[in-house]
Enzyme design. Sequence first.
Site, PDB file in Angstrom:
ATOM      1  N   TYR A   1      31.627  30.122  13.438  1.00  9.21           N
ATOM      2  CA  TYR A   1      30.522  30.227  14.377  1.00  9.21           C
ATOM      3  C   TYR A   1      30.597  29.235  15.524  1.00  9.21           C
ATOM      4  O   TYR A   1      30.158  29.526  16.619  1.00  9.21           O
ATOM      5  CB  TYR A   1      29.193  29.973  13.641  1.00  9.21           C
ATOM      6  CG  TYR A   1      28.761  31.063  12.682  1.00  9.21           C
ATOM      7  CD1 TYR A   1      29.218  31.103  11.370  1.00  9.21           C
ATOM      8  CD2 TYR A   1      27.880  32.049  13.091  1.00  9.21           C
ATOM      9  CE1 TYR A   1      28.809  32.096  10.493  1.00  9.21           C
ATOM     10  CE2 TYR A   1      27.456  33.044  12.216  1.00  9.21           C
ATOM     11  CZ  TYR A   1      27.921  33.066  10.922  1.00  9.21           C
ATOM     12  OH  TYR A   1      27.516  34.055  10.056  1.00  9.21           O
TER      13      TYR A   1
ATOM     14  N   ARG B   1      29.772  45.336   5.902  1.00  6.66           N
ATOM     15  CA  ARG B   1      29.973  44.308   4.868  1.00  6.66           C
ATOM     16  C   ARG B   1      28.597  43.934   4.306  1.00  6.66           C
ATOM     17  O   ARG B   1      27.752  43.408   5.020  1.00  6.66           O
ATOM     18  CB  ARG B   1      30.654  43.076   5.483  1.00  6.66           C
ATOM     19  CG  ARG B   1      30.778  41.944   4.497  1.00  6.66           C
ATOM     20  CD  ARG B   1      31.478  40.697   5.044  1.00  6.66           C
ATOM     21  NE  ARG B   1      31.442  39.684   4.006  1.00  6.66           N
ATOM     22  CZ  ARG B   1      30.953  38.461   4.148  1.00  6.66           C
ATOM     23  NH1 ARG B   1      30.501  38.028   5.305  1.00  6.66           N
ATOM     24  NH2 ARG B   1      30.922  37.636   3.118  1.00  6.66           N
TER      25      ARG B   1
ATOM     26  N   GLU C   1      32.508  37.073   9.446  1.00 10.79           N
ATOM     27  CA  GLU C   1      31.219  36.752  10.071  1.00 10.79           C
ATOM     28  C   GLU C   1      31.443  35.985  11.359  1.00 10.79           C
ATOM     29  O   GLU C   1      32.286  35.072  11.415  1.00 10.79           O
ATOM     30  CB  GLU C   1      30.338  35.841   9.193  1.00 10.79           C
ATOM     31  CG  GLU C   1      29.660  36.516   8.046  1.00 10.79           C
ATOM     32  CD  GLU C   1      28.819  35.551   7.213  1.00 10.79           C
ATOM     33  OE1 GLU C   1      28.344  34.519   7.736  1.00 10.79           O
ATOM     34  OE2 GLU C   1      28.661  35.827   6.015  1.00 10.79           O
TER      35      GLU C   1
ATOM     36  N   ASN D   1      34.799  33.114   8.138  1.00 10.00           N
ATOM     37  CA  ASN D   1      33.530  33.087   8.867  1.00 10.00           C
ATOM     38  C   ASN D   1      33.575  31.891   9.798  1.00 10.00           C
ATOM     39  O   ASN D   1      33.863  30.769   9.357  1.00 10.00           O
ATOM     40  CB  ASN D   1      32.346  32.894   7.917  1.00 10.00           C
ATOM     41  CG  ASN D   1      32.121  34.088   6.998  1.00 10.00           C
ATOM     42  OD1 ASN D   1      32.752  35.132   7.147  1.00 10.00           O
ATOM     43  ND2 ASN D   1      31.217  33.929   6.052  1.00 10.00           N
TER      44      ASN D   1
ATOM     45  N   HIS E   1      27.409  36.493  -2.942  1.00 11.38           N
ATOM     46  CA  HIS E   1      26.931  35.840  -1.715  1.00 11.38           C
ATOM     47  C   HIS E   1      25.708  34.991  -2.091  1.00 11.38           C
ATOM     48  O   HIS E   1      24.598  35.225  -1.608  1.00 11.38           O
ATOM     49  CB  HIS E   1      26.611  36.894  -0.648  1.00 11.38           C
ATOM     50  CG  HIS E   1      26.562  36.377   0.763  1.00 11.38           C
ATOM     51  ND1 HIS E   1      27.298  36.917   1.798  1.00 11.38           N
ATOM     52  CD2 HIS E   1      25.864  35.357   1.314  1.00 11.38           C
ATOM     53  CE1 HIS E   1      27.034  36.268   2.929  1.00 11.38           C
ATOM     54  NE2 HIS E   1      26.163  35.309   2.664  1.00 11.38           N
TER      55      HIS E   1
ATOM     56  N   GLU F   1      31.993  32.064   1.315  1.00  8.53           N
ATOM     57  CA  GLU F   1      31.826  30.657   1.697  1.00  8.53           C
ATOM     58  C   GLU F   1      31.560  29.725   0.526  1.00  8.53           C
ATOM     59  O   GLU F   1      30.491  29.107   0.444  1.00  8.53           O
ATOM     60  CB  GLU F   1      30.675  30.515   2.706  1.00  8.53           C
ATOM     61  CG  GLU F   1      30.855  31.304   3.977  1.00  8.53           C
ATOM     62  CD  GLU F   1      29.786  30.984   5.025  1.00  8.53           C
ATOM     63  OE1 GLU F   1      28.826  30.265   4.698  1.00  8.53           O
ATOM     64  OE2 GLU F   1      29.930  31.438   6.161  1.00  8.53           O
TER      65      GLU F   1
HETATM   66  C1  PNW Z   1      26.716  31.793   6.704  1.00  3.77           C
HETATM   67  N1  PNW Z   1      26.116  25.486   8.018  1.00  3.77           N
HETATM   68  O1  PNW Z   1      26.092  30.647   6.222  1.00  3.77           O
HETATM   69  C2  PNW Z   1      26.393  32.805   5.634  1.00  3.77           C
HETATM   70  O2  PNW Z   1      27.494  33.466   5.101  1.00  3.77           O
HETATM   71  C3  PNW Z   1      25.296  33.734   5.997  1.00  3.77           C
HETATM   72  O3  PNW Z   1      24.677  34.195   4.821  1.00  3.77           O
HETATM   73  C4  PNW Z   1      24.345  33.043   6.936  1.00  3.77           C
HETATM   74  O4  PNW Z   1      23.191  33.793   7.170  1.00  3.77           O
HETATM   75  C5  PNW Z   1      25.112  32.798   8.225  1.00  3.77           C
HETATM   76  O5  PNW Z   1      26.290  32.060   7.997  1.00  3.77           O
HETATM   77  C6  PNW Z   1      24.309  32.082   9.293  1.00  3.77           C
HETATM   78  O6  PNW Z   1      23.932  30.801   8.859  1.00  3.77           O
HETATM   79  C7  PNW Z   1      26.142  29.398   6.740  1.00  3.77           C
HETATM   80  O7  PNW Z   1      25.095  24.796   7.864  1.00  3.77           O
HETATM   81  C8  PNW Z   1      25.046  28.583   6.489  1.00  3.77           C
HETATM   82  O8  PNW Z   1      27.149  24.980   8.539  1.00  3.77           O
HETATM   83  C9  PNW Z   1      25.029  27.299   6.904  1.00  3.77           C
HETATM   84  C10 PNW Z   1      26.133  26.797   7.573  1.00  3.77           C
HETATM   85  C11 PNW Z   1      27.241  27.594   7.830  1.00  3.77           C
HETATM   86  C12 PNW Z   1      27.234  28.904   7.406  1.00  3.77           C
END
Ligand code: PNW
Length: 487
Positions: free
Chosen positions: A313, A82, A382, A311, A125, A170
Amino acid sequence: PKNVDQFHIDKFPEEFMFGAATSAAQVEGGWDVDGKGASIWDTFANADKVKDKSTPQIACDSYHNYKQDIVLLKQLGVKFYRFSIAWPRIMPDGITRNDKGIEYYHNLIDELKMNQIIPMVTIYHWDLPQSLENYGGWLNSSIVDRFRNYAHLLFEEYGGKVDWWITLNEPWVFVVKGYGNGEFAPGISDDPGRKPYIAAHNAIKAHAEAYHDYHDNYKGKGKIGITLNIDWQEPKDPYNPDDIEASEWAIQTFLGWFAHPVYINGDYPDVMKTKIATISTEQGLGGSRLPEFTAAEKARINGTSDFFGINSYSTNLAYKDDPSRAGKEAPDYFKDRGILSDFDPSWPGSGSTWLKVVPWGLRKILNWVKNNYGDREILITENGVSDNTGTLQDSQRAAFIRNYINEVLKAVKYDGINVIGYTAWSLMDNFEWQSGYTERFGLYHVDFEDANRTRTPKSSAQEFHKIIVDHGFTTESKAEPYHPSPL
Ligand code: PNW
């Protein structure tokens, strides 16, 4: 849910796909070569707004090193890659085509296919052409046509060789951080109670137009969808009804803001419409600050994603802010939302303040998605973790992917959720937006001091490779213990 705290040894269904991800602005570099125009991230970084004063000007130099990147993907054994296309490389001013930039992605896609790696393209993106931002960017409704025209050019050029498309990555992040609190490019923060809603409104319409253009106009045979981000929102006290409602609101006003229009009925969630209308009234405004879709727009937006791209995390503990406060304060998306959140102190941290290691949260959000949006194909576009060192002995990252992927396996096997793939963020260390090069998410280390931007596998690359080869798990995790779900 069953087996919450137990590691599950099993394989994924045969069709399940593993992949790895990057994005153009984060890895390509070559920021002004071969006719590329400046993006809002070039402008933002060149104005010294990134934490370590760094820029994406060279990054991993994938513009020149893309063949090496494909060697890494081969080593991992992933089925798909991706990556995203830089709009200002294709159209330097956002409107006019640039053959050199177009050629770069032909080369990348051809090389991937020669290596039997499926290309998965993110159309946008976050690297908006600066020329379009000069006219208001996502705040200007003309972005809808601009985006459709850009997407159409991509379909015409690459549609014959690409079967997986993601319109927007996102949108929550780029509308709230870009046009709300100003943490991200273009750094706008002067009207956080209106501008994020306007940008989101235009982004949703732009997404829907690209979707229809692909199927109805270009007559593409592949799949096209959107990628939305959401971290699980655990009620701070799981026995307190207010906290349970806070968890629900937190997800509806974040994921639901975009997912409800796209997957349910072309319109925002009721709770969001009601909250913002009420608070707008308390603020003495004539009407709601949340824009409305017309009936025709709703019909056009509803059903515009062929898979549920997500996505995810981390996890937050959600609870309610004092509801009487928002109406007395200046308009602000976060005040409208009325949610406060904490982390459990026992959750291991990472290199990013917002990212705590909570594997079971991924299984919970997958269940929430199925319960709210129905039994759809879900693609995890992601998931990954940062550190601040880029160490090659990244046992924490190895444990992270093992434990998170195991929760995906439980979601598939125990909960019957149709997750079709998992994408690791990221293939390699890269430009982490306003954190610059201080937060490393890579399975491969990149030496940013070295002109060649040498890539070296970390332990986690080895770990991911093994999971891919085994197509799941054959042994118990040796991961450090993590805080179990407070059920
Ligand atoms: C995602 N937050 O971004 C993006 O899709 C990627 O480009 C990035 O590198 C990756 O996650 C890691 O950060 C985020 O602050 C950026 O909650 C910030 C946040 C969440 C996702």
